[in-house]
Design an enzyme around this catalytic site. Structure first.
Site, PDB file in Angstrom:
ATOM      1  CG  ASP A 164      -1.583   1.206   1.569  1.00 25.90           C
ATOM      2  OD1 ASP A 164      -2.336   1.647   0.692  1.00 25.90           O
ATOM      3  OD2 ASP A 164      -1.390   1.780   2.652  1.00 25.90           O
ATOM      4  CG  ASP A 214      -1.801   7.766   0.618  1.00 24.15           C
ATOM      5  OD1 ASP A 214      -0.887   8.585   0.448  1.00 24.15           O
ATOM      6  OD2 ASP A 214      -2.767   7.645  -0.157  1.00 24.15           O
ATOM      7  CE  LYS A 256      -5.679  -0.310  -1.326  1.00 26.44           C
ATOM      8  NZ  LYS A 256      -4.418   0.060  -0.681  1.00 26.44           N
TER       9      LYS A 256
HETATM   10  P1  TMP Z   1      -3.983   4.052   0.488  1.00 27.62           P
HETATM   11  O1  TMP Z   1      -4.755   2.925  -0.129  1.00 27.62           O
HETATM   12  O2  TMP Z   1      -2.746   4.396  -0.316  1.00 27.62           O
HETATM   13  O3  TMP Z   1      -3.717   3.854   1.960  1.00 27.62           O
HETATM   14  O4  TMP Z   1      -4.870   5.424   0.358  1.00 27.62           O
HETATM   15  C1  TMP Z   1      -6.069   5.653   0.972  1.00 27.62           C
HETATM   16  C2  TMP Z   1      -6.021   6.702   2.034  1.00 27.62           C
HETATM   17  O5  TMP Z   1      -6.437   7.980   1.516  1.00 27.62           O
HETATM   18  C3  TMP Z   1      -6.996   6.369   3.145  1.00 27.62           C
HETATM   19  O6  TMP Z   1      -6.344   6.254   4.396  1.00 27.62           O
HETATM   20  C4  TMP Z   1      -7.936   7.541   3.191  1.00 27.62           C
HETATM   21  C5  TMP Z   1      -7.211   8.640   2.506  1.00 27.62           C
HETATM   22  N1  TMP Z   1      -8.065   9.679   1.907  1.00 27.62           N
HETATM   23  C6  TMP Z   1      -7.836  10.999   2.269  1.00 27.62           C
HETATM   24  O7  TMP Z   1      -6.948  11.275   3.074  1.00 27.62           O
HETATM   25  N2  TMP Z   1      -8.626  11.987   1.742  1.00 27.62           N
HETATM   26  C7  TMP Z   1      -9.620  11.735   0.839  1.00 27.62           C
HETATM   27  O8  TMP Z   1     -10.301  12.661   0.373  1.00 27.62           O
HETATM   28  C8  TMP Z   1      -9.858  10.352   0.470  1.00 27.62           C
HETATM   29  C9  TMP Z   1     -10.949  10.027  -0.496  1.00 27.62           C
HETATM   30  C10 TMP Z   1      -9.039   9.357   1.025  1.00 27.62           C
END
Ligand code: TMP
Length: 297
Positions: A49, A51, A213
Site C-alpha cells: 500500500d 499512503d 482492493k
Molecule cells: P492508500 O490505499 O494508499 O492507503 O490510500 C487511501 C487513504 O487515503 C486512506 O487512508 C484515506 C485517505 N483519503 C484521504 O486522506 N482523503 C480523501 O479525500 C480520500 C478520499 C481518502
C-alpha cells in the site's frame, strides 16, 4: 522474561525481536521466512500500500498528508474546497478505522467519501502541471529507510507493486521526487484524466477505495500473470483492506504480511495481530521490511 528472551533470540532476523514488533505466531513467521529464503529472491514479489504504509503517519507530532491531502494543502484548489475535503476527512476517516463496524457497513460509506472527494477535485479544474509543485510543497515523507527499500528491490530485480486507493499521479510524483521510481515499480491506483489543455476532467477506470482492493487485484490479472514464476509474496499495508491486495496472485506459495499499526493501538491491536503476521507499532521505519528483504536476497 527468560522464556520471552529465548523465543526472541530464536529469530533469523534480529530486527524482529524489537519491542515495537508484535507477532501472534512467531514460529509461523520463522517458517514462512525459511521457506521463502529457500526458494530464493527470484521467486519473490512485493505488494505494498502507499499512503501511511510507504509514507509516514506523522512527523514532529504533526500528521503527514495522504495523496489526497497533498492536493488539499496545495494552491491547486480553493479555500472552500479545502474546507469541504477536510470536513469529509473528519466525517469518514473515523469510520474507516472503526473496528466496531463491519466492513459491509463501511464499504458504501467509503465509496461515498471517495466519490464526493473526486467530484470536488474535478470541479476545481486542477492543472496537470500544478501537481509536481503541490508535492514539493507538501509535508509528505517516505518512511525512514525508503532508499534502501526501493534500491534493494531494484538491485535484485524484485517487482514492487504499489497498490493504492490514493491518487496515482501524486503517488508517482512523490517517489519520482525521492529518486526511487525505478523500472521494477508498478502502480495500481486512481489516475487522473486530463483534457487536451491539461485540466482535470475525471478519474480513469474503476474507483479504488480502501475496501475494494480485492476487485482491483482481480481486474489486473495481466500483471499477476506475468509474475506467475514468483509465488512468494511480501505484503505491506496499514489497513485491514490492504490484506486483499494479493488476491490476484497466481499459484501463491507463501505470503508474509507486515502491517503498520499507526494509530489507535490499543483498540486495534488484536485485529491487526489476528490478520497480519508481523505488526509494526507506532510510526515505524522500513527497518523490518528491509531486514526481511536482506534475509531473502
Ligand atoms: P492508500 O490505499 O494508499 O492507503 O490510500 C487511501 C487513504 O487515503 C486512506 O487512508 C484515506 C485517505 N483519503 C484521504 O486522506 N482523503 C480523501 O479525500 C480520500 C478520499 C481518502
Amino acid at each position: 522474561v527468560h522464556v520471552l528472551y529465548s523465543t526472541r533470540r530464536y529469530f533469523s532476523i534480529p530486527e524482529l525481536s524489537s519491542e515495537s514488533v508484535w507477532m501472534k505466531d512467531r514460529q509461523r513467521v520463522e517458517e514462512i521466512l525459511q521457506s521463502m529464503s529457500k526458494d530464493g529472491s527470484n521467486t519473490l514479489q512485493v505488494i505494498s500500500d502507499f499512503d501511511l504504509t510507504l509514507t509516514r503517519f506523522s512527523y514532529n507530532g504533526k500528521r503527514c498528508p495522504t495523496c489526497h491531502n497533498i492536493l488539499e494543502g496545495s494552491n491547486a484548489i480553493s479555500n472552500e474546497a479545502r474546507q469541504t475535503l477536510d470536513d469529509l476527512l473528519h466525517t469518514y476517516y473515523p469510520i474507516e478505522i472503526d473496528i466496531s463496524r463491519p466492513v459491509e457497513e463501511k464499504l458504501p460509506l467509503m465509496v461515498e467519501w471517495w466519490t464526493k472527494a473526486h467530484e470536488l477535485l474535478v470541479q476545481q479544474r486542477i492543472k496537470k502541471d500544478e501537481l509536481a509543485e503541490a508535492v514539493r510543497q507538501s509535508e509528505a515523507r517516505l518512511r525512514e529507510g525508503y532508499e534502501c527499500f526501493f534500491d534493494c528491490l531494484h538491485e535484485h530485480a524484485i517487482p514492487l507493486l504499489i497498490f493504492s486507493a490514493g491518487i496515482g499521479d501524486i503517488l508517482e510524483e512523490v517517489i519520482r521526487q525521492a529518486n526511487v521510481f525505478h523500472p521494477n515499480v508498478k502502480v495500481i491506483s486512481n489516475y487522473m484524466d486530463f483534457d487536451e489543455s491539461g485540466i482535470l476532467r475525471a478519474f480513469k477506470g474503476e474507483l479504488i477505495h480502501i475496501y475494494n482492493k480485492r476487485e482491483g487485484a482481480l481486474l489486473n490479472t495481466g500483471h499477476f500473470e506475468e509474475l506467475r514464476s514468483r509465488p512468494n509474496v511480501l505484503l505491506m499495508g496499514d489497513s485491514l483492506g490492504d490484506l486483499d491486495m494479493a488476491d490476484g496472485v497466481q499459484d501463491m506459495k507463501n505470503i508474509l504480511k507486515i502491517g503498520f499499526l499507526n494509530d489507535k493501538l490499543k483498540e486495534r491491536k488484536q485485529s491487526y495481530m489476528d490478520s497480519y503476521d508481523v505488526v509494526l507499532v507506532g510510526d515505524a521505519s522500513l527497518e523490518v521490511p528491509n531486514a526481511v528483504i536482506r534475509f531473502l536476497t
